[in-house]
Write an enzyme that holds these catalytic residues in place. Structure first.
Site, PDB file in Angstrom:
ATOM      1  N   LYS A 138       0.927  -1.172   0.183  1.00 26.14           N
ATOM      2  CA  LYS A 138       0.163   0.001   0.057  1.00 26.14           C
ATOM      3  C   LYS A 138       0.941   1.153   0.000  1.00 26.14           C
ATOM      4  O   LYS A 138       1.751   1.413   0.600  1.00 26.14           O
ATOM      5  CB  LYS A 138      -1.027   0.021   1.180  1.00 26.14           C
ATOM      6  CG  LYS A 138      -2.002  -1.097   1.386  1.00 26.14           C
ATOM      7  CD  LYS A 138      -2.930  -0.819   0.436  1.00 26.14           C
ATOM      8  CE  LYS A 138      -3.997  -1.959   0.332  1.00 26.14           C
ATOM      9  NZ  LYS A 138      -5.246  -1.710  -0.563  1.00 26.14           N
ATOM     10  N   LYS A 240     -12.990  -7.280  -8.035  1.00 31.02           N
ATOM     11  CA  LYS A 240     -13.618  -7.666  -6.659  1.00 31.02           C
ATOM     12  C   LYS A 240     -14.935  -8.150  -6.772  1.00 31.02           C
ATOM     13  O   LYS A 240     -16.040  -7.186  -6.777  1.00 31.02           O
ATOM     14  CB  LYS A 240     -13.421  -6.277  -5.884  1.00 31.02           C
ATOM     15  CG  LYS A 240     -12.101  -5.924  -5.221  1.00 31.02           C
ATOM     16  CD  LYS A 240     -12.187  -4.879  -4.389  1.00 31.02           C
ATOM     17  CE  LYS A 240     -10.733  -4.750  -3.436  1.00 31.02           C
ATOM     18  NZ  LYS A 240      -9.672  -4.459  -4.488  1.00 31.02           N
TER      19      LYS A 240
END
Length: 333
Positions: A138, A240
């Site tokens: 991240k 997703k």
């Protein structure tokens, strides 16, 4: 139809440019023997309360799907319960029902949250020691220069053969993204995911082609046609199922696009296992973002698809291949 609520804390809060994730709250859905999961994540799906209200108002699960386009988590849970039921009745595993020639094992990446240079390097080294061939870090919550130092340390820690992905969660401006990509190009990145905000398709198209770009948040809330129109804005598309409204929609979209991976929204075991089936049905060779069970402090049922040495074997039992205790103190819908 039986709906039960659950709440699972993360072992450690996951820091991203979009904010910190501390727990996952959602709903399990049972239709006959079929099981589904709706675990909303604002920014990708409807809110928890919107999902709850939607599920409690459903009278006929078979016909309700057509009216849930703006409630992707609810649609995911309902459609999965129906698909799992049908696969169990046929006595076949879900991934075999989704495709005639699926793969039986899916590679997965390790996910590193936002942390210091030293912590990032140590976590990446540990992931490689545990068998992962791909790590995803991240970025975007810190100054660009600090993120560059983190990536340099990660590359030094994992060596040249490990694939490195970055996920900015839309945290950079166009200027920051251009500067970051220029500085990061030397570290042989597989791609940078969602460098700009979800609504900046033009900005993604204009980024310098020096590091491959992936889109994630930009797909949420869009139709298949709208997502296909983004094909020239990225090199990789992150699917997703929870955000797209179901495993069925993720598989449909994956067949239309090139270069896709499947990830979760840090879901509980039912949705996470369903995402494994989706990746297998699509025959994806890239590592997928499905190694998220370890982020949870607990789960709602035993995991039939644990990660071993950076891969997940797809459950072969009927349907999803998972069973769960249904004692969550829920409510009838």
């Amino acid at each position: 139809m039986r709906v039960e609520k659950f709440s699972i804390p993360l072992k450690t809060p996951l820091s991203t440019a979009a904010g910190e994730i501390r727990e996952r709250r959602g709903f399990t859905i049972r239709i006959d023997e079929g099981m589904g999961e709706a675990t909303p994540l604002p920014g990708w799906t409807e809110s928890y309360e919107e999902c709850r209200e939607t599920l409690t108002e459903i009278d006929d699960p078979e016909t309700a799907l057509a009216d849930l386009d703006d409630r992707p988590a609810a649609r995911h849970g309902l459609s999965l319960a129906l698909m799992d039921r049908d696969a169990r009745e046929e006595g076949v595993s879900l991934f075999c029902r989704l495709d005639d020639d699926p793969v039986e094992e899916v590679a997965v990446n390790a996910t590193l949250g936002d942390s210091s240079v030293e912590e990032s390097a140590d976590a990446a080294h540990e992931a490689v020691e545990n068998g992962f061939g791909t790590v995803k870090c991240k970025v975007g919550a810190r100054p660009v220069d600090e993120d560059v130092r983190r990536v340099r340390a990660i590359r030094e820690a994992v060596g040249p053969d490990t694939a490195i992905r970055l996920d900015a969660n839309g945290g950079w401006t166009r200027e920051e993204a251009g500067r970051a990509l220029a500085a990061l190009a030397e570290y042989d990145l597989e791609y940078v995911e969602q460098p700009l905000s979800a609504d900046d398709a033009a900005g993604h198209r204009e980024l310098p082609p020096i590091v491959p770009i992936a889109l994630d948040e930009a797909l949420a809330g869009r139709t298949v046609a709208e997502i296909e129109a983004l094909a020239d804005a990225a090199d990789v598309f992150v699917l997703k199922p929870m955000a797209l409204g179901g495993v069925d929609r993720a598989v449909e979209l994956g067949r239309r696009l090139e270069n896709v991976i499947v990830t979760t929204t840090i879901d509980a075991v039912i949705a996470r296992t369903a995402a494994v089936h989706a990746a297998a049905a699509l025959g994806i060779e890239r590592a997928c973002g499905l190694a998220t069970a370890g982020m949870l402090a607990e789960d709602i049922a035993p995991d039939p698809a644990p990660v071993r040495h950076g891969t997940v074997a797809v459950p072969r039992g009927p349907g999803l291949g998972t069973d769960g205790p249904w004692d969550g103190g829920g409510f009838d819908a």
